[in-house]
Scaffold this active site. Structure first.
Site, PDB file in Angstrom:
ATOM      1  CG  PHE A  10      -1.572   1.223   1.613  1.00  0.00           C
ATOM      2  CD1 PHE A  10      -2.206   2.036   0.676  1.00  0.00           C
ATOM      3  CD2 PHE A  10      -1.567   1.637   2.946  1.00  0.00           C
ATOM      4  CE1 PHE A  10      -2.807   3.239   1.052  1.00  0.00           C
ATOM      5  CE2 PHE A  10      -2.165   2.818   3.329  1.00  0.00           C
ATOM      6  CZ  PHE A  10      -2.780   3.638   2.382  1.00  0.00           C
ATOM      7  CG  LEU A  33       5.250  -9.763  -5.612  1.00  0.00           C
ATOM      8  CD1 LEU A  33       5.213 -10.318  -7.034  1.00  0.00           C
ATOM      9  CD2 LEU A  33       4.470  -8.457  -5.538  1.00  0.00           C
ATOM     10  CG  ASP A  57      12.275 -12.817   2.212  1.00  0.00           C
ATOM     11  OD1 ASP A  57      12.582 -11.909   3.016  1.00  0.00           O
ATOM     12  OD2 ASP A  57      11.576 -13.786   2.524  1.00  0.00           O
ATOM     13  CG  PHE A  79       8.015   1.432   2.010  1.00  0.00           C
ATOM     14  CD1 PHE A  79       7.175   2.362   2.603  1.00  0.00           C
ATOM     15  CD2 PHE A  79       8.915   1.871   1.049  1.00  0.00           C
ATOM     16  CE1 PHE A  79       7.231   3.707   2.248  1.00  0.00           C
ATOM     17  CE2 PHE A  79       8.978   3.211   0.689  1.00  0.00           C
ATOM     18  CZ  PHE A  79       8.142   4.127   1.285  1.00  0.00           C
ATOM     19  CB  THR A 132       4.044   1.774  12.942  1.00  0.00           C
ATOM     20  OG1 THR A 132       2.772   2.013  13.505  1.00  0.00           O
ATOM     21  CG2 THR A 132       4.729   0.695  13.771  1.00  0.00           C
ATOM     22  CG  ASP A 133       0.972   5.593  15.320  1.00  0.00           C
ATOM     23  OD1 ASP A 133       0.848   4.404  14.944  1.00  0.00           O
ATOM     24  OD2 ASP A 133       0.015   6.398  15.305  1.00  0.00           O
ATOM     25  CD  GLU A 134      -0.446  -0.243  15.369  1.00  0.00           C
ATOM     26  OE1 GLU A 134      -0.298  -1.335  15.925  1.00  0.00           O
ATOM     27  OE2 GLU A 134      -1.306  -0.025  14.503  1.00  0.00           O
ATOM     28  CB  SER A 161       7.580  -7.668  14.844  1.00  0.00           C
ATOM     29  OG  SER A 161       6.555  -7.042  14.086  1.00  0.00           O
ATOM     30  CG  ASN A 187      -3.984   4.113  12.023  1.00  0.00           C
ATOM     31  OD1 ASN A 187      -3.351   4.288  13.073  1.00  0.00           O
ATOM     32  ND2 ASN A 187      -4.712   3.038  11.793  1.00  0.00           N
ATOM     33  N   PRO A 213     -17.991  -4.133  10.333  1.00  0.00           N
ATOM     34  CG  PRO A 213     -16.185  -5.590  10.051  1.00  0.00           C
ATOM     35  CD  PRO A 213     -17.124  -4.716   9.289  1.00  0.00           C
ATOM     36  CG  ASP A 289     -12.200  -4.414  21.492  1.00  0.00           C
ATOM     37  OD1 ASP A 289     -11.739  -4.101  20.374  1.00  0.00           O
ATOM     38  OD2 ASP A 289     -12.138  -3.674  22.485  1.00  0.00           O
TER      39      ASP A 289
HETATM   40  P1  NAD Z   1       1.474  -3.623   3.245  1.00  0.00           P
HETATM   41  O1  NAD Z   1       1.195  -4.826   4.069  1.00  0.00           O
HETATM   42  O2  NAD Z   1       0.398  -3.038   2.406  1.00  0.00           O
HETATM   43  O3  NAD Z   1       2.707  -3.912   2.261  1.00  0.00           O
HETATM   44  C1  NAD Z   1       3.863  -4.579   2.678  1.00  0.00           C
HETATM   45  C2  NAD Z   1       4.657  -4.941   1.423  1.00  0.00           C
HETATM   46  O4  NAD Z   1       5.873  -5.588   1.858  1.00  0.00           O
HETATM   47  C3  NAD Z   1       3.935  -5.918   0.499  1.00  0.00           C
HETATM   48  O5  NAD Z   1       4.099  -5.521  -0.844  1.00  0.00           O
HETATM   49  C4  NAD Z   1       4.646  -7.248   0.752  1.00  0.00           C
HETATM   50  O6  NAD Z   1       4.640  -8.112  -0.362  1.00  0.00           O
HETATM   51  C5  NAD Z   1       6.068  -6.780   1.090  1.00  0.00           C
HETATM   52  N1  NAD Z   1       6.807  -7.729   1.916  1.00  0.00           N
HETATM   53  C6  NAD Z   1       6.366  -8.390   3.018  1.00  0.00           C
HETATM   54  N2  NAD Z   1       7.344  -9.183   3.497  1.00  0.00           N
HETATM   55  C7  NAD Z   1       8.421  -9.003   2.692  1.00  0.00           C
HETATM   56  C8  NAD Z   1       9.737  -9.525   2.688  1.00  0.00           C
HETATM   57  N3  NAD Z   1      10.142 -10.413   3.599  1.00  0.00           N
HETATM   58  N4  NAD Z   1      10.593  -9.113   1.735  1.00  0.00           N
HETATM   59  C9  NAD Z   1      10.204  -8.227   0.778  1.00  0.00           C
HETATM   60  N5  NAD Z   1       8.964  -7.708   0.732  1.00  0.00           N
HETATM   61  C10 NAD Z   1       8.085  -8.092   1.680  1.00  0.00           C
HETATM   62  O7  NAD Z   1       2.060  -2.566   4.271  1.00  0.00           O
HETATM   63  P2  NAD Z   1       1.901  -0.970   4.270  1.00  0.00           P
HETATM   64  O8  NAD Z   1       0.668  -0.616   4.956  1.00  0.00           O
HETATM   65  O9  NAD Z   1       2.180  -0.467   2.917  1.00  0.00           O
HETATM   66  O10 NAD Z   1       3.105  -0.587   5.245  1.00  0.00           O
HETATM   67  C11 NAD Z   1       4.414  -0.340   4.733  1.00  0.00           C
HETATM   68  C12 NAD Z   1       5.325  -0.011   5.886  1.00  0.00           C
HETATM   69  O11 NAD Z   1       4.840   1.136   6.579  1.00  0.00           O
HETATM   70  C13 NAD Z   1       5.411  -1.119   6.934  1.00  0.00           C
HETATM   71  O12 NAD Z   1       6.737  -1.185   7.398  1.00  0.00           O
HETATM   72  C14 NAD Z   1       4.480  -0.653   8.050  1.00  0.00           C
HETATM   73  O13 NAD Z   1       4.892  -1.142   9.282  1.00  0.00           O
HETATM   74  C15 NAD Z   1       4.659   0.844   7.946  1.00  0.00           C
HETATM   75  N6  NAD Z   1       3.513   1.666   8.387  1.00  0.00           N
HETATM   76  C16 NAD Z   1       2.252   1.405   7.922  1.00  0.00           C
HETATM   77  C17 NAD Z   1       1.210   2.246   8.298  1.00  0.00           C
HETATM   78  C18 NAD Z   1      -0.192   2.041   7.787  1.00  0.00           C
HETATM   79  O14 NAD Z   1      -1.111   2.707   8.270  1.00  0.00           O
HETATM   80  N7  NAD Z   1      -0.428   1.158   6.840  1.00  0.00           N
HETATM   81  C19 NAD Z   1       1.451   3.321   9.157  1.00  0.00           C
HETATM   82  C20 NAD Z   1       2.752   3.534   9.617  1.00  0.00           C
HETATM   83  C21 NAD Z   1       3.776   2.713   9.208  1.00  0.00           C
HETATM   84  O1  DAU Z   2      -0.895   3.326  13.535  1.00  0.00           O
HETATM   85  C1  DAU Z   2      -0.222   2.857  12.399  1.00  0.00           C
HETATM   86  C2  DAU Z   2      -0.715   1.468  12.074  1.00  0.00           C
HETATM   87  O2  DAU Z   2      -2.029   1.597  11.541  1.00  0.00           O
HETATM   88  C3  DAU Z   2       0.193   0.722  11.106  1.00  0.00           C
HETATM   89  O3  DAU Z   2       1.454   0.537  11.704  1.00  0.00           O
HETATM   90  C4  DAU Z   2      -0.422  -0.631  10.733  1.00  0.00           C
HETATM   91  O4  DAU Z   2       0.383  -1.265   9.768  1.00  0.00           O
HETATM   92  C5  DAU Z   2      -1.805  -0.377  10.174  1.00  0.00           C
HETATM   93  O5  DAU Z   2      -2.429  -1.618   9.874  1.00  0.00           O
HETATM   94  C6  DAU Z   2      -2.660   0.413  11.148  1.00  0.00           C
HETATM   95  O6  DAU Z   2      -2.968  -0.383  12.315  1.00  0.00           O
HETATM   96  P1  DAU Z   2      -4.438  -0.374  12.983  1.00  0.00           P
HETATM   97  O7  DAU Z   2      -4.613  -1.618  13.746  1.00  0.00           O
HETATM   98  O8  DAU Z   2      -4.695   0.910  13.687  1.00  0.00           O
HETATM   99  O9  DAU Z   2      -5.322  -0.367  11.628  1.00  0.00           O
HETATM  100  P2  DAU Z   2      -6.665  -1.166  11.226  1.00  0.00           P
HETATM  101  O10 DAU Z   2      -7.126  -0.568   9.957  1.00  0.00           O
HETATM  102  O11 DAU Z   2      -6.478  -2.631  11.305  1.00  0.00           O
HETATM  103  O12 DAU Z   2      -7.669  -0.741  12.376  1.00  0.00           O
HETATM  104  C7  DAU Z   2      -7.981   0.623  12.621  1.00  0.00           C
HETATM  105  C8  DAU Z   2      -8.904   0.659  13.822  1.00  0.00           C
HETATM  106  O13 DAU Z   2     -10.177   0.109  13.437  1.00  0.00           O
HETATM  107  C9  DAU Z   2      -8.429  -0.164  14.985  1.00  0.00           C
HETATM  108  O14 DAU Z   2      -8.808   0.494  16.200  1.00  0.00           O
HETATM  109  C10 DAU Z   2      -9.207  -1.471  14.855  1.00  0.00           C
HETATM  110  C11 DAU Z   2     -10.516  -1.024  14.233  1.00  0.00           C
HETATM  111  N1  DAU Z   2     -11.156  -1.998  13.347  1.00  0.00           N
HETATM  112  C12 DAU Z   2     -10.413  -2.574  12.357  1.00  0.00           C
HETATM  113  C13 DAU Z   2     -10.978  -3.476  11.493  1.00  0.00           C
HETATM  114  C14 DAU Z   2     -10.138  -4.125  10.409  1.00  0.00           C
HETATM  115  C15 DAU Z   2     -12.514  -2.285  13.485  1.00  0.00           C
HETATM  116  O15 DAU Z   2     -13.193  -1.729  14.371  1.00  0.00           O
HETATM  117  N2  DAU Z   2     -13.078  -3.179  12.620  1.00  0.00           N
HETATM  118  C16 DAU Z   2     -12.364  -3.803  11.647  1.00  0.00           C
HETATM  119  O16 DAU Z   2     -12.941  -4.636  10.900  1.00  0.00           O
END
Ligand code: NAD
Ligand code: DAU
Length: 352
Positions: A10, A33, A57, A79, A132-134, A161, A187, A213, A289
């Protein structure tokens, strides 16, 4: 050129598209992938010789070594990760393997490459780790948002992790002098978001007439940032960040989950009303939850603004409208993701 890992996911996918739209500099895109990686996201780049995709990988040190030696990138942006909290609760193994062991292998491969660069290239090289902020854990309602000095207190297998990976990156800088930068973002949402995460799941379930949900009481708070703003922050940190520093990235958009879902329903009611005239909000369903569910995240992004002059361009209202419109206008990408057809292609092409 630069090397991007996880650029078929993403945020990585949006980053690759935006990078090639605003720069002539080519990039290598290394992605395993997994279920989250989707080459359809990069369809726009077909025929663009500046985009060099490699299936692999980050744990494969031999492959990394060869790619680095051959292409001699000036920067690596990591990423690649397992990113979904719910999946980490059901099966943490892949999270430890990619986020911890994979980051370790990437660091070692990059260190071996960087150490032998000529002095000027060595001084200019950067490894930017996307986190991430998590990692900071959870906030109470009246706590100040997470600043960079906030202690790490991860609560899920995913965030633990990612915290481990951040610590490795920090240690490789402190011990070996590896020129690293780390970003910790809140997020994200926007185009090409895999529909396991809240916002795309709600949009697609709503349109499919399925339940929306809501975990627990729906009052958990997340701080939302439009993905293109995250990408611009990463470019800015890569360009001007201080070595060894971490930068929190966020949009000052704290919202309770239930409010987010109501906002999406209202947009869909306006843009693609239900045939029966009722609101999509009728589909909201409260479910059990998430285990260990963090109550609130909020990012203090003042360091990035003060030191590097970065600010987001989208508010939640403008970004979420663009996002809903994108999902309504990209039925091909959605059909491919929801049917799993993109996985069949990966199997056929790569045998995995
Ligand atoms: P995503 O799950 O959409 O994409 C992850 C990508 O990494 C995929 O294309 C997958 O194929 C690839 N991948 C997984 N394992 C791999 C490996 N071993 N080697 C090579 N490629 C591999 O994740 P995202 O939401 O795009 O997040 C990208 C980065 O940003 C992550 O490090 C995540 O922790 C961080 N992040 C995400 C969010 C969010 O809200 N989505 C927020 C803050 C930080
Ligand atoms: O804060 C950054 C993080 O945000 C990233 O590091 C993660 O990769 C990313 O997945 C995201 O984590 P969250 O757990 O916050 O995102 P998610 O979209 O899974 O959930 C957002 C909120 O919504 C969370 O409080 C859980 C809730 N939720 C989620 C799903 C999938 C629901 O209530 N229902 C659902 O079906």
């Amino acid at each position: 050129m630069i090397l991007v890992t996880g650029g078929a996911g993403f945020i990585g996918g949006n980053f690759v598209i935006d990078w090639l739209a605003q720069s002539v500099e080519p990039l290598i895109n290394l992605d395993k992938l997994t279920y989250a990686g989707n080459l359809n996201t990069l369809k726009l780049l077909e025929g663009d010789a500046r985009h060099h995709f490699v299936h692999g990988d980050i744990s494969d040190r031999g492959l990394l070594g060869r790619l680095l030696a051959e292409h001699r990138p000036r920067a690596v942006i990591n990423f690649a990760a397992e990113s979904h909290v719910d999946r980490s609760i059901h099966g943490p193994d892949d999270f430890i393997q990619t986020n911890v062991v994979g980051t370790f292998n990437l660091l070692e491969a990059v260190r071996a490459y960087w150490q032998n660069l000529p002095a000027d290239d060595k001084a200019a090289f950067r490894l930017l780790h996307v986190s991430t902020d998590e990692v900071y854990g959870t906030l109470a309602a009246d706590d100040a948002p997470f600043a960079e000095i906030h202690a790490y207190a991860p609560n899920s297998p995913y965030s633990a992790s990612k915290a481990a990976s951040d610590h490795l990156v920090r240690a490789w800088h402190h011990t070996y002098g590896l020129p690293v930068l780390t970003t910790n973002c809140s997020n994200n949402y926007g185009p090409y978001h895999f529909p396991e995460k809240l916002i795309p799941l709600v949009i697609l379930n709503a349109l499919a007439g399925k339940p929306l949900p809501i975990y627990g009481d729906g009052q958990q708070i997340r701080d939302w940032l439009y993905v293109k703003d995250h990408c611009s922050a990463i470019r800015r940190v890569l360009e001007a960040g201080q070595l060894g520093e971490t930068y929190n990235v966020g949009g000052w958009n704290e919202k309770a989950n239930l409010e987010v879902v109501h906002t999406i329903c209202a947009l869909l009611d306006e843009l693609q009303p239900r045939a029966d005239g009722l609101s999509y909000a009728e589909q909201i369903t409260f479910v059990q939850d998430r285990l260990g569910h963090d109550r609130r995240y909020a990012i203090d992004a003042r360091k990035l603004e003060r030191e590097l002059g970065w600010k987001p361009t989208e508010t939640f209202e403008t970004g979420v409208r663009k996002t809903v419109e994108w999902y309504l206008g990209n039925s091909g990408w959605i059909a491919n993701v929801t049917s799993g057809a993109y996985r069949d292609w990966v199997q056929q092409q790569y045998g995995v």
